[in-house]
Design an enzyme around this catalytic site. Structure first.
Site, PDB file in Angstrom:
ATOM      1  N   ASP A 100       0.874  -1.179   0.000  1.00 14.69           N
ATOM      2  CA  ASP A 100       0.000   0.000   0.000  1.00 14.69           C
ATOM      3  C   ASP A 100       0.915   1.234   0.000  1.00 14.69           C
ATOM      4  O   ASP A 100       1.462   1.580  -1.039  1.00 14.69           O
ATOM      5  CB  ASP A 100      -0.899  -0.096   1.239  1.00 14.69           C
ATOM      6  CG  ASP A 100      -2.004   0.940   1.268  1.00 14.69           C
ATOM      7  OD1 ASP A 100      -2.496   1.316   0.198  1.00 14.69           O
ATOM      8  OD2 ASP A 100      -2.389   1.374   2.364  1.00 14.69           O
ATOM      9  N   LYS A 128      -1.113  -1.750  -4.638  1.00 11.45           N
ATOM     10  CA  LYS A 128      -1.903  -0.520  -4.790  1.00 11.45           C
ATOM     11  C   LYS A 128      -0.911   0.609  -5.051  1.00 11.45           C
ATOM     12  O   LYS A 128      -0.636   1.423  -4.176  1.00 11.45           O
ATOM     13  CB  LYS A 128      -2.641  -0.250  -3.468  1.00 11.45           C
ATOM     14  CG  LYS A 128      -4.134  -0.364  -3.509  1.00 11.45           C
ATOM     15  CD  LYS A 128      -4.755   0.276  -2.287  1.00 11.45           C
ATOM     16  CE  LYS A 128      -5.190  -0.747  -1.259  1.00 11.45           C
ATOM     17  NZ  LYS A 128      -5.886  -0.145  -0.105  1.00 11.45           N
ATOM     18  N   PHE A 149     -10.198  -0.188  -0.724  1.00 13.35           N
ATOM     19  CA  PHE A 149      -9.909  -1.043   0.422  1.00 13.35           C
ATOM     20  C   PHE A 149     -10.467  -2.440   0.164  1.00 13.35           C
ATOM     21  O   PHE A 149     -11.627  -2.603  -0.187  1.00 13.35           O
ATOM     22  CB  PHE A 149     -10.498  -0.456   1.712  1.00 13.35           C
ATOM     23  CG  PHE A 149      -9.892  -1.081   2.929  1.00 13.35           C
ATOM     24  CD1 PHE A 149      -8.683  -0.623   3.434  1.00 13.35           C
ATOM     25  CD2 PHE A 149     -10.498  -2.167   3.543  1.00 13.35           C
ATOM     26  CE1 PHE A 149      -8.100  -1.223   4.537  1.00 13.35           C
ATOM     27  CE2 PHE A 149      -9.914  -2.782   4.641  1.00 13.35           C
ATOM     28  CZ  PHE A 149      -8.719  -2.308   5.145  1.00 13.35           C
ATOM     29  N   ASP A 156      -7.828  -8.185   5.974  1.00 21.91           N
ATOM     30  CA  ASP A 156      -8.849  -7.922   6.984  1.00 21.91           C
ATOM     31  C   ASP A 156      -9.308  -6.480   7.029  1.00 21.91           C
ATOM     32  O   ASP A 156      -8.640  -5.565   6.547  1.00 21.91           O
ATOM     33  CB  ASP A 156      -8.301  -8.258   8.375  1.00 21.91           C
ATOM     34  CG  ASP A 156      -7.304  -7.207   8.843  1.00 21.91           C
ATOM     35  OD1 ASP A 156      -6.315  -6.952   8.123  1.00 21.91           O
ATOM     36  OD2 ASP A 156      -7.524  -6.599   9.905  1.00 21.91           O
ATOM     37  N   ARG A 162     -10.987 -12.272   7.001  1.00 16.11           N
ATOM     38  CA  ARG A 162      -9.755 -12.919   6.541  1.00 16.11           C
ATOM     39  C   ARG A 162      -9.979 -14.290   5.905  1.00 16.11           C
ATOM     40  O   ARG A 162      -9.211 -14.719   5.065  1.00 16.11           O
ATOM     41  CB  ARG A 162      -8.787 -13.125   7.715  1.00 16.11           C
ATOM     42  CG  ARG A 162      -8.157 -11.855   8.241  1.00 16.11           C
ATOM     43  CD  ARG A 162      -6.947 -12.224   9.079  1.00 16.11           C
ATOM     44  NE  ARG A 162      -6.533 -11.170  10.000  1.00 16.11           N
ATOM     45  CZ  ARG A 162      -5.727 -10.162   9.668  1.00 16.11           C
ATOM     46  NH1 ARG A 162      -5.277 -10.060   8.446  1.00 16.11           N
ATOM     47  NH2 ARG A 162      -5.382  -9.260  10.563  1.00 16.11           N
TER      48      ARG A 162
END
Ligand code: IMP
Ligand code: MG
Length: 175
Positions: A100, A128, A149, A156, A162
């Site tokens: 991320d 990402k 997201f 999670d 998960r």
């Protein structure tokens, strides 16, 4: 509150297919040790490692968490499980669920570099790239995704979702 997308962003069968080709790419590197960053990568690491199976290939687990001001710049990264790792002269494959901001992975790489590995390569299921802050890239990427997201397949939201086999998008529900 959050809302799950109506259909998966990436289905379990798309993941399965990508894992097969990803494993072929990684075999060409021939890592000695897989270092899996818990908890998000547990499913990905398990599915990928069974496709790389050789007697000598080892798998170890670390737990990394970033703290500090992660939206503005890279904060600090706490890494557990690194104390007793002997990775000198070894070819390492670090596996995480998602790249991320890249701050967590940068912290991991930095810590591993000081331990004398022969080579360190990075594998993430999802990238990402739009969100990147740290100067880091993954050598092996399962899927490039937009700035959304995502949950499922190990990923999670507040420790939920998960165990889902597919990857779903989560969005804020308007009040
Ligand atoms: P980074 O340090 O910003 O690259 O963050 C990496 C960690 O943040 C990942 O290992 C995940 O635990 C978490 N993360 C980032 N984006 C997502 C997401 O879309 N879904 C779930 N977890 C995420
Ligand atoms: Mg994580």
């Amino acid at each position: 509150m959050y809302r799950m997308s109506e259909t998966p962003l990436i289905t379990a069968s798309q993941i399965e297919n990508r894992l097969d080709s990803l494993a072929q790419e990684i075999k060409a590197y021939g890592p000695d040790i897989i270092l899996s960053a818990l908890t998000g990568s547990f499913m990905f690491s398990a599915d990928l490692s069974r496709r790389l199976a050789t007697p000598e290939l080892q798998i170890k687990f670390i737990r990394a968490s970033s703290y500090g001001n992660s939206t503005e710049s890279c904060g600090k990264v706490k890494i557990e499980g690194i104390e007793n790792l002997d990775i000198r002269e070894k070819k390492i494959l670090v596996i995480d669920d998602i790249l991320d901001t890249g701050c967590t992975m940068q912290g991991i790489r930095c810590a591993l570099e000081s331990l004398g590995a022969n080579e360190i390569r990075i594998c993430v299921l999802l990238d990402k790239a739009e969100r990147r802050i740290a100067d880091i890239h993954a050598d092996y990427v399962g899927f490039d995704i937009e700035n959304k997201f995502v949950v499922g397949y190990g990923l999670d939201y507040a420790d939920n979702f998960r165990t889902f086999p597919d990857i779903w998008t989560l969005s804020e529900e308007n009040a």
